[in-house]
Design a protein around this motif. Structure first.
Motif, PDB file in Angstrom:
ATOM      1  N   ALA A 200       0.834  -1.199   0.000  1.00  0.00           N
ATOM      2  CA  ALA A 200       0.000   0.000   0.000  1.00  0.00           C
ATOM      3  C   ALA A 200       0.874   1.257   0.000  1.00  0.00           C
ATOM      4  CB  ALA A 200      -0.933  -0.009   1.208  1.00  0.00           C
ATOM      5  N   THR A 201       1.963   1.209   0.745  1.00  0.00           N
ATOM      6  CA  THR A 201       2.879   2.353   0.788  1.00  0.00           C
ATOM      7  C   THR A 201       3.480   2.613  -0.591  1.00  0.00           C
ATOM      8  OG1 THR A 201       3.436   1.937   3.107  1.00  0.00           O
ATOM      9  CG2 THR A 201       4.996   3.260   1.839  1.00  0.00           C
ATOM     10  N   TRP A 202       3.924   1.553  -1.257  1.00  0.00           N
ATOM     11  CA  TRP A 202       4.499   1.708  -2.597  1.00  0.00           C
ATOM     12  C   TRP A 202       3.467   2.230  -3.585  1.00  0.00           C
ATOM     13  CZ3 TRP A 202       6.978  -3.775  -2.065  1.00  0.00           C
ATOM     14  CH2 TRP A 202       8.116  -3.678  -1.233  1.00  0.00           C
ATOM     15  N   ALA A 203       2.223   1.727  -3.507  1.00  0.00           N
ATOM     16  CA  ALA A 203       1.170   2.180  -4.422  1.00  0.00           C
ATOM     17  C   ALA A 203       0.904   3.673  -4.253  1.00  0.00           C
ATOM     18  CB  ALA A 203      -0.109   1.383  -4.188  1.00  0.00           C
ATOM     19  N   LEU A 204       0.922   4.131  -3.007  1.00  0.00           N
ATOM     20  CA  LEU A 204       0.679   5.552  -2.730  1.00  0.00           C
ATOM     21  C   LEU A 204       1.800   6.434  -3.249  1.00  0.00           C
ATOM     22  CD1 LEU A 204      -0.723   5.245   0.913  1.00  0.00           C
ATOM     23  CD2 LEU A 204      -2.009   5.978  -1.117  1.00  0.00           C
ATOM     24  N   ARG A 205       3.018   5.898  -3.320  1.00  0.00           N
ATOM     25  CA  ARG A 205       4.171   6.695  -3.730  1.00  0.00           C
ATOM     26  C   ARG A 205       4.461   6.614  -5.221  1.00  0.00           C
ATOM     27  NH1 ARG A 205       8.325   5.084   1.239  1.00  0.00           N
ATOM     28  NH2 ARG A 205       7.188   6.196   2.884  1.00  0.00           N
ATOM     29  N   MET A 206       3.845   5.662  -5.921  1.00  0.00           N
ATOM     30  CA  MET A 206       4.119   5.506  -7.349  1.00  0.00           C
ATOM     31  C   MET A 206       3.505   6.632  -8.162  1.00  0.00           C
ATOM     32  SD  MET A 206       3.492   1.485  -8.222  1.00  0.00           S
ATOM     33  CE  MET A 206       4.190   0.186  -7.195  1.00  0.00           C
ATOM     34  N   ARG A 207       4.199   6.998  -9.234  1.00  0.00           N
ATOM     35  CA  ARG A 207       3.595   7.869 -10.236  1.00  0.00           C
ATOM     36  C   ARG A 207       2.440   7.124 -10.881  1.00  0.00           C
ATOM     37  NH1 ARG A 207       6.772   7.896 -14.249  1.00  0.00           N
ATOM     38  NH2 ARG A 207       5.781   9.632 -15.365  1.00  0.00           N
ATOM     39  N   SER A 208       1.423   7.861 -11.320  1.00  0.00           N
ATOM     40  CA  SER A 208       0.233   7.234 -11.884  1.00  0.00           C
ATOM     41  C   SER A 208       0.568   6.312 -13.055  1.00  0.00           C
ATOM     42  CB  SER A 208      -0.753   8.319 -12.341  1.00  0.00           C
ATOM     43  OG  SER A 208      -1.924   7.736 -12.855  1.00  0.00           O
ATOM     44  N   ALA A 209       1.447   6.777 -13.958  1.00  0.00           N
ATOM     45  CA  ALA A 209       1.818   5.973 -15.124  1.00  0.00           C
ATOM     46  C   ALA A 209       2.497   4.676 -14.699  1.00  0.00           C
ATOM     47  CB  ALA A 209       2.733   6.774 -16.043  1.00  0.00           C
ATOM     48  N   THR A 210       3.319   4.755 -13.669  1.00  0.00           N
ATOM     49  CA  THR A 210       4.003   3.560 -13.163  1.00  0.00           C
ATOM     50  C   THR A 210       3.008   2.582 -12.561  1.00  0.00           C
ATOM     51  OG1 THR A 210       5.976   4.868 -12.668  1.00  0.00           O
ATOM     52  CG2 THR A 210       5.789   2.716 -11.593  1.00  0.00           C
ATOM     53  N   LEU A 211       2.045   3.105 -11.816  1.00  0.00           N
ATOM     54  CA  LEU A 211       1.049   2.239 -11.183  1.00  0.00           C
ATOM     55  C   LEU A 211       0.236   1.491 -12.226  1.00  0.00           C
ATOM     56  CD1 LEU A 211      -0.287   1.158  -8.668  1.00  0.00           C
ATOM     57  CD2 LEU A 211      -1.715   3.222  -8.574  1.00  0.00           C
ATOM     58  N   TYR A 212      -0.125   2.163 -13.313  1.00  0.00           N
ATOM     59  CA  TYR A 212      -0.865   1.481 -14.378  1.00  0.00           C
ATOM     60  C   TYR A 212      -0.060   0.302 -14.925  1.00  0.00           C
ATOM     61  CZ  TYR A 212      -4.573   4.999 -14.799  1.00  0.00           C
ATOM     62  OH  TYR A 212      -5.655   5.819 -14.569  1.00  0.00           O
ATOM     63  N   ARG A 213       1.232   0.502 -15.124  1.00  0.00           N
ATOM     64  CA  ARG A 213       2.062  -0.568 -15.679  1.00  0.00           C
ATOM     65  C   ARG A 213       2.255  -1.699 -14.672  1.00  0.00           C
ATOM     66  NH1 ARG A 213       4.249   4.198 -17.881  1.00  0.00           N
ATOM     67  NH2 ARG A 213       4.198   4.192 -20.161  1.00  0.00           N
ATOM     68  N   VAL A 214       2.412  -1.348 -13.414  1.00  0.00           N
ATOM     69  CA  VAL A 214       2.538  -2.374 -12.383  1.00  0.00           C
ATOM     70  C   VAL A 214       1.247  -3.194 -12.300  1.00  0.00           C
ATOM     71  CG1 VAL A 214       2.726  -2.762  -9.877  1.00  0.00           C
ATOM     72  CG2 VAL A 214       4.255  -1.137 -11.013  1.00  0.00           C
ATOM     73  N   LEU A 215       0.113  -2.529 -12.350  1.00  0.00           N
ATOM     74  CA  LEU A 215      -1.174  -3.237 -12.324  1.00  0.00           C
ATOM     75  C   LEU A 215      -1.310  -4.163 -13.529  1.00  0.00           C
ATOM     76  CD1 LEU A 215      -3.586  -0.372 -11.174  1.00  0.00           C
ATOM     77  CD2 LEU A 215      -2.847  -2.354  -9.843  1.00  0.00           C
ATOM     78  N   ALA A 216      -0.853  -3.706 -14.690  1.00  0.00           N
ATOM     79  CA  ALA A 216      -0.907  -4.537 -15.896  1.00  0.00           C
ATOM     80  C   ALA A 216      -0.070  -5.800 -15.708  1.00  0.00           C
ATOM     81  CB  ALA A 216      -0.425  -3.736 -17.097  1.00  0.00           C
ATOM     82  N   ALA A 217       1.133  -5.640 -15.157  1.00  0.00           N
ATOM     83  CA  ALA A 217       2.003  -6.798 -14.926  1.00  0.00           C
ATOM     84  C   ALA A 217       1.368  -7.770 -13.935  1.00  0.00           C
ATOM     85  CB  ALA A 217       3.363  -6.330 -14.410  1.00  0.00           C
ATOM     86  N   LEU A 218       0.721  -7.231 -12.908  1.00  0.00           N
ATOM     87  CA  LEU A 218       0.090  -8.090 -11.908  1.00  0.00           C
ATOM     88  C   LEU A 218      -1.140  -8.803 -12.477  1.00  0.00           C
ATOM     89  CD1 LEU A 218       0.411  -5.897  -8.687  1.00  0.00           C
ATOM     90  CD2 LEU A 218       1.814  -7.834  -9.408  1.00  0.00           C
ATOM     91  N   MET A 219      -1.817  -8.173 -13.431  1.00  0.00           N
ATOM     92  CA  MET A 219      -2.936  -8.846 -14.098  1.00  0.00           C
ATOM     93  C   MET A 219      -2.444 -10.076 -14.859  1.00  0.00           C
ATOM     94  SD  MET A 219      -5.763  -7.124 -13.434  1.00  0.00           S
ATOM     95  CE  MET A 219      -6.953  -7.345 -14.724  1.00  0.00           C
ATOM     96  N   VAL A 220      -1.284  -9.957 -15.478  1.00  0.00           N
ATOM     97  CA  VAL A 220      -0.689 -11.101 -16.177  1.00  0.00           C
ATOM     98  C   VAL A 220      -0.362 -12.205 -15.165  1.00  0.00           C
ATOM     99  CG1 VAL A 220       1.274 -11.894 -17.545  1.00  0.00           C
ATOM    100  CG2 VAL A 220       0.236  -9.663 -18.030  1.00  0.00           C
ATOM    101  N   LEU A 221       0.184 -11.815 -14.006  1.00  0.00           N
ATOM    102  CA  LEU A 221       0.472 -12.773 -12.944  1.00  0.00           C
ATOM    103  C   LEU A 221      -0.795 -13.490 -12.501  1.00  0.00           C
ATOM    104  CD1 LEU A 221       2.324 -14.006 -10.727  1.00  0.00           C
ATOM    105  CD2 LEU A 221       1.794 -11.994  -9.336  1.00  0.00           C
TER     106      LEU A 221
END
Length: 262
Positions: free
Chosen positions: A97-118
């Protein structure tokens, strides 16, 4: 505000997600997240926080039903498994949760995309293969459980999901539990893990999105619960060989859209 959206549409979207999750024995929050972003127009972090709130409600309703299906004494006897995973997942939830709050919006979208693949990979692995157990000695099993719990806590916090998609195969592989017991144990681990992530999000100004969209959240959560009940009744109606690949494709397409999100 999204709370002014057509309530039948919001309820119907939640119900559709619930049915999908119910048919595979999960909450379906991984399908809800891209819907919150793509259909209802929430920004990534706002969607994660709302998804977490709805996931928490769904798990709270699912827990009594699950414990009724699997005797409480049988689940309680496996308390070391839950404690082992919680030792890592609680820390992971706070960190995620801490990392999600600190991520740039564009980065969070890409991280979420990678986790969807997982999640798509985990879905296929869990439902199309026969999982055995790693048969690790206790000295290796305990730290492995903590590390796995930490990773699952991070993923669950960042996506706003309960994490059952990852917890169930982990419990089977590491601790040799059957799928039915693993499902109940996953809920017991998920609930405190989600509460920790929820508490961390509540300390940030972004949490105000929940207060601004309470009606939206409540209606979609109710739809998800109703859909999960219907999905549970449809369990086994559609063969896994057809349903699981189709749902995995949905997750992968959602991942592509999230990765391209501006």
């Amino acid at each position: 505000m999204r709370s002014s959206r057509s309530l039948p549409l919001v309820f119907g979207a939640g119900a559709a997600i619930g049915v999908l999750g119910g048919m595979i024995g999960l909450g379906g929050a991984e399908f809800r997240l891209p819907l919150l972003i793509g259909l209802f127009g929430f920004a990534a972090l706002s969607a994660v926080i709302l998804n977490k709130a709805m996931s928490l409600v769904v798990v709270l309703f699912a827990l009594p039903a699950r414990l009724a299906a699997v005797p409480a004494a049988e689940v309680a006897a496996r308390w070391p498994v839950a404690v082992n995973l919680l030792a890592g997942s609680l820390l992971g939830a706070w960190a995620g949760a801490t990392w999600a709050l600190r991520m740039r919006s564009a980065t969070l979208y890409r991280v979420l995309a990678a986790l969807m693949v997982l999640m798509a990979a985990a879905l296929v692995l869990t439902h199309t293969t026969t999982m055995g157990t790693l048969d690790l000695p206790l000295w290796a099993q305990v730290p492995a459980g903590v590390v796995a719990g930490f990773g699952i806590g991070v993923v669950a916090a960042i996506m706003g999901v309960a994490g059952g998609e990852l917890l169930i195969p982990t419990i089977v592989l590491l601790f040799g539990e059957d799928i039915r017991t693993a499902g109940s144990l996953s809920l017991l681990v998920s609930l405190p893990t989600m509460l920790v992530a929820f508490a961390r999000y509540s300390r940030d100004g972004s949490f105000a999105v929940l207060g601004a969209n309470l009606r939206f959240t409540a209606v979609m959560a109710c739809g998800s619960i109703a859909g999960a009940v219907l999905g549970g009744l449809l369990l086994g109606v559609f063969p896994d060989v057809v349903l699981i690949p189709a749902l995995a494709v949905v997750l992968l397409l959602s991942a592509v859209k999230l990765a391209r999100h501006a």
